[in-house]
Scaffold this motif. Structure first.
Motif, PDB file in Angstrom:
ATOM      1  N   ASN A  56       1.271  -0.936   0.030  1.00  0.00           N
ATOM      2  CA  ASN A  56      -0.054  -0.100  -0.066  1.00  0.00           C
ATOM      3  C   ASN A  56       1.169   1.088  -0.318  1.00  0.00           C
ATOM      4  O   ASN A  56       0.109   2.093  -0.110  1.00  0.00           O
ATOM      5  N   SER A  57       2.340   1.071   0.161  1.00  0.00           N
ATOM      6  CA  SER A  57       3.280   2.254   0.286  1.00  0.00           C
ATOM      7  C   SER A  57       2.843   2.594  -1.287  1.00  0.00           C
ATOM      8  O   SER A  57       3.662   1.867  -1.928  1.00  0.00           O
ATOM      9  N   ASP A  58       3.154   3.820  -1.818  1.00  0.00           N
ATOM     10  CA  ASP A  58       3.503   4.316  -3.478  1.00  0.00           C
ATOM     11  C   ASP A  58       5.424   4.929  -2.979  1.00  0.00           C
ATOM     12  O   ASP A  58       5.093   5.274  -4.103  1.00  0.00           O
ATOM     13  N   VAL A  59       5.500   5.207  -1.847  1.00  0.00           N
ATOM     14  CA  VAL A  59       6.955   5.725  -2.302  1.00  0.00           C
ATOM     15  C   VAL A  59       7.814   4.950  -1.258  1.00  0.00           C
ATOM     16  O   VAL A  59       7.193   3.674  -0.394  1.00  0.00           O
ATOM     17  N   ASP A  62      10.483   7.896   3.903  1.00  0.00           N
ATOM     18  CA  ASP A  62       9.373   8.642   4.599  1.00  0.00           C
ATOM     19  C   ASP A  62      10.446   9.166   6.247  1.00  0.00           C
ATOM     20  O   ASP A  62      11.151   8.427   6.219  1.00  0.00           O
ATOM     21  N   SER A 144       1.652   3.545   9.000  1.00  0.00           N
ATOM     22  CA  SER A 144       2.649   3.166   8.249  1.00  0.00           C
ATOM     23  C   SER A 144       4.028   1.962   8.434  1.00  0.00           C
ATOM     24  O   SER A 144       3.598   1.796  10.058  1.00  0.00           O
ATOM     25  N   ARG A 166      12.653  -2.151  -4.607  1.00  0.00           N
ATOM     26  CA  ARG A 166      11.272  -1.182  -4.785  1.00  0.00           C
ATOM     27  C   ARG A 166      10.975  -0.875  -6.361  1.00  0.00           C
ATOM     28  O   ARG A 166       9.873  -1.336  -7.212  1.00  0.00           O
ATOM     29  N   GLY A 170       9.247  -3.362  -9.147  1.00  0.00           N
ATOM     30  CA  GLY A 170       7.562  -2.848 -10.301  1.00  0.00           C
ATOM     31  C   GLY A 170       8.490  -3.687 -11.370  1.00  0.00           C
ATOM     32  O   GLY A 170       7.569  -3.400 -12.468  1.00  0.00           O
ATOM     33  N   ASP A 412      13.425  10.857  -4.458  1.00  0.00           N
ATOM     34  CA  ASP A 412      13.191  10.793  -6.606  1.00  0.00           C
ATOM     35  C   ASP A 412      14.352  11.273  -7.114  1.00  0.00           C
ATOM     36  O   ASP A 412      14.322   9.830  -7.992  1.00  0.00           O
TER      37      ASP A 412
END
Length: 454
Positions: A56-59, A62, A144, A166, A170, A412
């Motif tokens: 469920n984590s898009d990044v 954090d 989180s 990660r 993908g 990023d």
């Protein structure tokens, strides 16, 4: 001839280091501007970081501060009504920050529990109930999950490796395609098996009917009848062999886990030599897999023409791999410390960049300007990272340079470099955590970014 005093001044200007004699005379000094930040436990800043986990984590990362801020926005009422809840949770955050400095890395929920127990143990009995209720409310709303890491010598490798995994996760299109092709080729052979009669032996027919009705049939006679009336449009021997060979390659490849418990290659290394050796050694296997995928697609689409394709696939070698083919495979990650690098590693990096290999290199730098020049020795040549930058005046490599204090802001760029189709080099500065460091590594790294030379 340069005097010893002038050489020491130049060393200090370039590297910020003093000789042993001058250190003993001025030991324990801290720049006045940094003195208020020697204890970071009570300051809200980017660290510690949370390496996020879960679908469920898009990044991928954090900050603890960011997680607590969003949590309070969700649960604390606006205005004075929510002030007490905010105060209690912020006290817990400060305790979590203090406990996260052990450098071991700890799950966020475990760190929360440790900090909660520690904070409540320090509260008076009448206050503990209020604080406990506030923290329980926040804990229930916490969503989180991930490892908590501080700004230390391990954070560059931990952060980049986590982001790399990660990015790799993908890229599942090729893995899914291989799984689908395996199913399709097995079905093709199964249908051919039915036509060939291998599935119509008396034993196979009896097993298919089951024990309940097995006494009602003469399976020997039934097998003869089916064999006499079956069409003979079976796969040609050459095609069947080609399908089986492609299926064997797809099932035995070790680049992707397409079956439960399947053993796969390791793509993370601590040496450029080992990474290059593995990459070059696996090129034939990559070629074989790309070839098998192409053949499988043609066979399942009934598009394989022997006269056209046999000679093409016989000549299909490493040179036939396109950039698009290579990009379907996992990239390689190499985590190095600058102190372990030498001129051979510089040559290996040049080879990686010139060949545009999909290898990502993290260089942990503790001496951003290199070692001070010795009295009477050669001129200051700079660090390995500086020599690297001077070498790559042009090229097709993705390059990111940053101190560890700035990694969250560069998140990023880290993902962009890891997803880049060619080589990527990440140079990250983390100061040595020795007795001479009078301020936390985060402050030393952040100050380096603002320095006159950096």
């Amino acid at each position: 001839i340069m005097s010893v005093e002038l050489r020491e001044m130049i060393n200090f200007h370039l590297t910020g280091k003093r000789s042993a004699d001058s250190q003993s005379q001025r030991g324990g000094l801290v720049p006045a501007a940094l003195a208020p930040y020697r204890d970071l436990a009570q300051i809200r800043y980017d660290y510690p970081l949370v390496l996020l986990e879960g679908p469920n984590s898009d990044v991928f990362v954090d900050t603890l501060t960011g997680i607590v801020n969003r949590l309070l926005r969700d649960i604390a009422p606006q205005g004075s009504e929510g002030d007490l809840l905010r105060q209690h949770v912020l006290r817990l955050e400060a305790r979590m920050r203090d406990l996260a400095t052990d450098g071991l890395g700890i799950p966020l929920d475990e760190l929360w529990q440790r900090a909660e127990r520690s904070l409540l143990a320090d509260c008076e009995s009448d206050e503990a109930e209020w604080v406990g209720n506030s923290i329980a409310t926040a804990r229930f709303a916490l969503r989180s999950k991930g490892q908590v890491v501080d700004c230390d010598a391990q954070v560059p490798a931990r952060l980049v490796t986590h982001a790399w995994r990660r990015v790799i996760a993908g890229r599942d299109d090729f893995s899914n395609e291989i799984s689908s092709l395996i199913i399709g080729l097995k079905d093709l052979l199964k249908v051919d098996d039915l036509k060939y009669g291998a599935s119509r032996t008396p034993q196979k027919l009896k097993a298919a009917v089951g024990k309940r009705h097995s006494d009602l049939f003469d399976f020997d006679r039934l097998s003869e009848l089916l064999d006499d009336t079956s069409p003979r449009n079976c796969l040609p021997v050459a095609r069947k062999r080609r399908v089986r060979e492609a299926l064997d390659v797809l099932e035995s490849q070790q680049f992707f886990a397409v079956a439960e418990g399947q053993e796969v290659f390791d793509f993370v290394f601590d040496s450029l030599a080992a990474a290059l050796k593995a990459y070059n050694k696996r090129l034939p296997a990559m070629t074989e897999l790309v070839r098998a995928v192409a053949i499988a697609e043609l066979e399942l689409g009934n598009g394989y023409v022997d006269d056209q394709h046999d000679s093409y696939f016989e000549r299909f070698g490493v040179q036939a791999l396109s950039l698009e083919d290579i990009m379907q495979f996992p990239s390689y990650l190499v985590c190095l410390h600058e102190s372990e690098c030498n001129t051979r590693d510089l040559a290996r990096l040049i080879e990686i960049v010139n060949a545009e290999m999909p290898i990502k290199v993290l260089i942990h730098v503790s001496e951003p300007l290199g070692e001070p020049m010795a009295v009477g020795g050669p001129a200051h040549r700079g660090s390995f990272a500086q020599q690297l930058a001077n070498t790559f005046v042009a090229g097709n490599a993705f390059v990111m340079q940053a101190p560890a204090s700035n990694l969250y802001k560069q998140r990023d760029a880290i993902v962009k470099g890891l997803a880049y189709e060619g080589p990527a080099i990440f140079s990250v500065f983390v100061p040595f955590q020795d007795a001479g460091l009078e301020v936390p590594p985060y402050i030393a790294a952040a100050a380096t970014l603002e320095s006159r030379v950096f």
